[in-house]
Design a protein around this motif. Structure first.
Motif, short mmCIF file in Angstrom:
data_model
loop_
_atom_site.label_atom_id
_atom_site.label_comp_id
_atom_site.label_asym_id
_atom_site.label_seq_id
_atom_site.Cartn_x
_atom_site.Cartn_y
_atom_site.Cartn_z
N VAL A 30 34.35 34.23 45.44
CA VAL A 30 35.20 34.16 46.63
C VAL A 30 34.98 35.38 47.52
N MET A 31 34.86 36.55 46.92
CA MET A 31 34.62 37.76 47.71
C MET A 31 33.29 37.66 48.47
N GLU A 32 32.30 37.07 47.85
CA GLU A 32 31.03 36.87 48.54
C GLU A 32 31.18 35.91 49.71
N ASP A 33 31.96 34.83 49.50
CA ASP A 33 32.20 33.88 50.58
C ASP A 33 33.01 34.51 51.71
N ILE A 34 33.97 35.36 51.36
CA ILE A 34 34.75 36.08 52.37
C ILE A 34 33.83 36.95 53.22
N HIS A 35 32.89 37.61 52.58
CA HIS A 35 31.92 38.44 53.31
C HIS A 35 31.07 37.58 54.24
N ASP A 36 30.59 36.44 53.72
CA ASP A 36 29.75 35.56 54.52
C ASP A 36 30.53 34.96 55.69
N THR A 37 31.82 34.76 55.50
CA THR A 37 32.67 34.18 56.54
C THR A 37 33.11 35.22 57.56
N GLU A 38 32.77 36.48 57.29
CA GLU A 38 33.05 37.60 58.19
C GLU A 38 34.55 37.77 58.45
N CYS A 39 35.31 37.74 57.35
CA CYS A 39 36.74 38.00 57.47
C CYS A 39 36.99 39.50 57.67
N ASP A 40 38.01 39.80 58.45
CA ASP A 40 38.34 41.19 58.74
C ASP A 40 39.32 41.79 57.74
N LYS A 41 40.20 40.96 57.20
CA LYS A 41 41.23 41.44 56.29
C LYS A 41 41.35 40.49 55.10
N ILE A 42 41.71 41.04 53.95
CA ILE A 42 41.94 40.26 52.74
C ILE A 42 43.37 40.48 52.29
N ILE A 43 44.10 39.40 52.10
CA ILE A 43 45.50 39.46 51.68
C ILE A 43 45.66 38.64 50.40
N VAL A 44 46.20 39.25 49.37
CA VAL A 44 46.33 38.63 48.05
C VAL A 44 47.79 38.29 47.79
N LEU A 45 48.06 37.04 47.43
CA LEU A 45 49.43 36.58 47.24
C LEU A 45 49.84 36.46 45.77
N GLY A 46 49.27 37.31 44.93
CA GLY A 46 49.78 37.44 43.58
C GLY A 46 49.05 36.66 42.50
N ASP A 47 49.54 36.83 41.26
CA ASP A 47 48.96 36.26 40.04
C ASP A 47 47.51 36.71 39.87
N ILE A 48 47.35 37.99 39.63
CA ILE A 48 46.04 38.62 39.62
C ILE A 48 45.40 38.61 38.23
N CYS A 49 46.18 38.96 37.20
CA CYS A 49 45.60 39.30 35.90
C CYS A 49 45.80 38.28 34.79
N PHE A 50 46.93 37.64 34.75
CA PHE A 50 47.37 36.84 33.60
C PHE A 50 46.61 35.53 33.47
N ARG A 51 46.20 35.15 32.24
CA ARG A 51 45.58 33.88 31.88
C ARG A 51 44.09 33.81 32.18
N GLY A 52 43.38 34.91 32.04
CA GLY A 52 41.93 34.90 32.22
C GLY A 52 41.28 36.03 31.45
N PRO A 53 39.95 36.04 31.38
CA PRO A 53 39.25 36.97 30.50
C PRO A 53 39.11 38.39 31.03
N ALA A 54 39.35 38.63 32.33
CA ALA A 54 39.03 39.94 32.90
C ALA A 54 40.16 40.46 33.78
N PRO A 55 41.34 40.71 33.21
CA PRO A 55 42.46 41.19 34.03
C PRO A 55 42.18 42.52 34.70
N LYS A 56 41.57 43.45 33.99
CA LYS A 56 41.31 44.78 34.55
C LYS A 56 40.28 44.69 35.68
N ARG A 57 39.22 43.95 35.47
CA ARG A 57 38.19 43.81 36.49
C ARG A 57 38.76 43.17 37.76
N CYS A 58 39.57 42.15 37.59
CA CYS A 58 40.16 41.48 38.76
C CYS A 58 41.09 42.42 39.51
N LEU A 59 41.92 43.15 38.79
CA LEU A 59 42.84 44.07 39.45
C LEU A 59 42.08 45.18 40.17
#
Length: 250
Positions: A30-59
């Motif tokens: 998604v971050m690569e697609d955001i770069h390709d789409t030339e977005c100016d700002k990134i806003i995250v609406l929560g649920d970052i870490c729980f229920r996946g293999p890489a909570p620290k990396r994602c955060l």
């Protein structure tokens, strides 16, 4: 948890992402697609870490790349655990094991960051006022589905807010619809989509044209790499999460 506000006097393109759920493979795509789409700002609406293999990396990616971050119910769970009544009784023990596992991967500073996150972000751009949040503006846990009636949306989402547009996550089901003179947008999920499409989902709010446009985007990613990461990390509910990733359904 306070309200945040963002305003821009120039035309902008915003990427709104939500429900990453520790899936760094999907987040990187998604971050690569955001770069390709030339977005100016990134806003995250929560649920970052729980229920996946890489909570620290994602955060770490979120803290490094996002311009604003809001709290989700799963972020609250990482901080204080899952309480009885918040999930079905037969899932409570396993979900607390998952939450504890995620917490063990994070630093005290990470936990404090999750605990400090606000619930809403109030923005204005190109004549459009928008409000972003995880589930509803006042509740991290309420569920508002795509086919919710107008009365439910007015009561739970719009309320007395004067905004033209409302953006949220939580349900993992991307959609955009008009409710009278308001626009309601769900971003879907980066890490665990529930609509049967096994691709990451997010929204771009394009304020660079004569009008404000919403683009609900789907991004394919290497699901088997994410599944392998679950196993390698010895995630406590790996087989279930792997099937959700593969099928795009809970």
């Amino acid at each position: 948890m306070s309200n945040m506000r963002y305003w821009s006097g120039k035309r902008m393109r915003y990427a709104f992402i939500s429900d990453i759920h520790g899936n760094d493979v999907a987040l990187e795509a998604v971050m690569e697609d955001i770069h390709d789409t030339e977005c100016d700002k990134i806003i995250v609406l929560g649920d970052i870490c729980f229920r996946g293999p890489a909570p620290k990396r994602c955060l770490d990616i979120v803290r490094d790349r996002a311009d604003a971050v809001l709290k989700g119910n799963a972020d609250e769970w990482v901080v204080r655990g899952v309480r009885s009544g918040e999930v079905p009784d037969d899932r409570l023990d396993m979900m607390n094991r998952e939450g504890m596992w995620a917490r063990e991967q994070l630093s005290e500073d990470d936990i404090a960051f999750l605990n400090s996150l606000p619930m809403t972000l109030d923005g204005s751009d190109h004549g459009t006022n928008w409000l972003a949040f995880h589930a509803t503006p006042k509740d991290l846990f309420q569920v508002v589905l795509p086919d919710a009636g107008e009365i439910e949306i007015e009561e739970r989402i719009i309320g007395t807010h004067p905004h033209d547009m409302f953006l949220y996550g939580h349900i993992h089901l991307p959609y955009a619809r008009r409710v009278r003179d308001r626009t309601i947008v769900n971003l879907g999920s980066v890490g665990l989509p529930f609509d049967g499409v096994a691709e990451a989902s997010y929204a771009v709010l394009d304020c660079t044209t004569a009008r404000v446009d919403v683009d609900l985007r789907r991004v394919p990613y290497d699901i088997e790499r994410a599944v392998t990461a679950l196993s390698e990390a010895e995630y406590p509910n790996a087989s279930y999460i792997a099937e959700v990733m593969r099928n795009g359904r809970p």
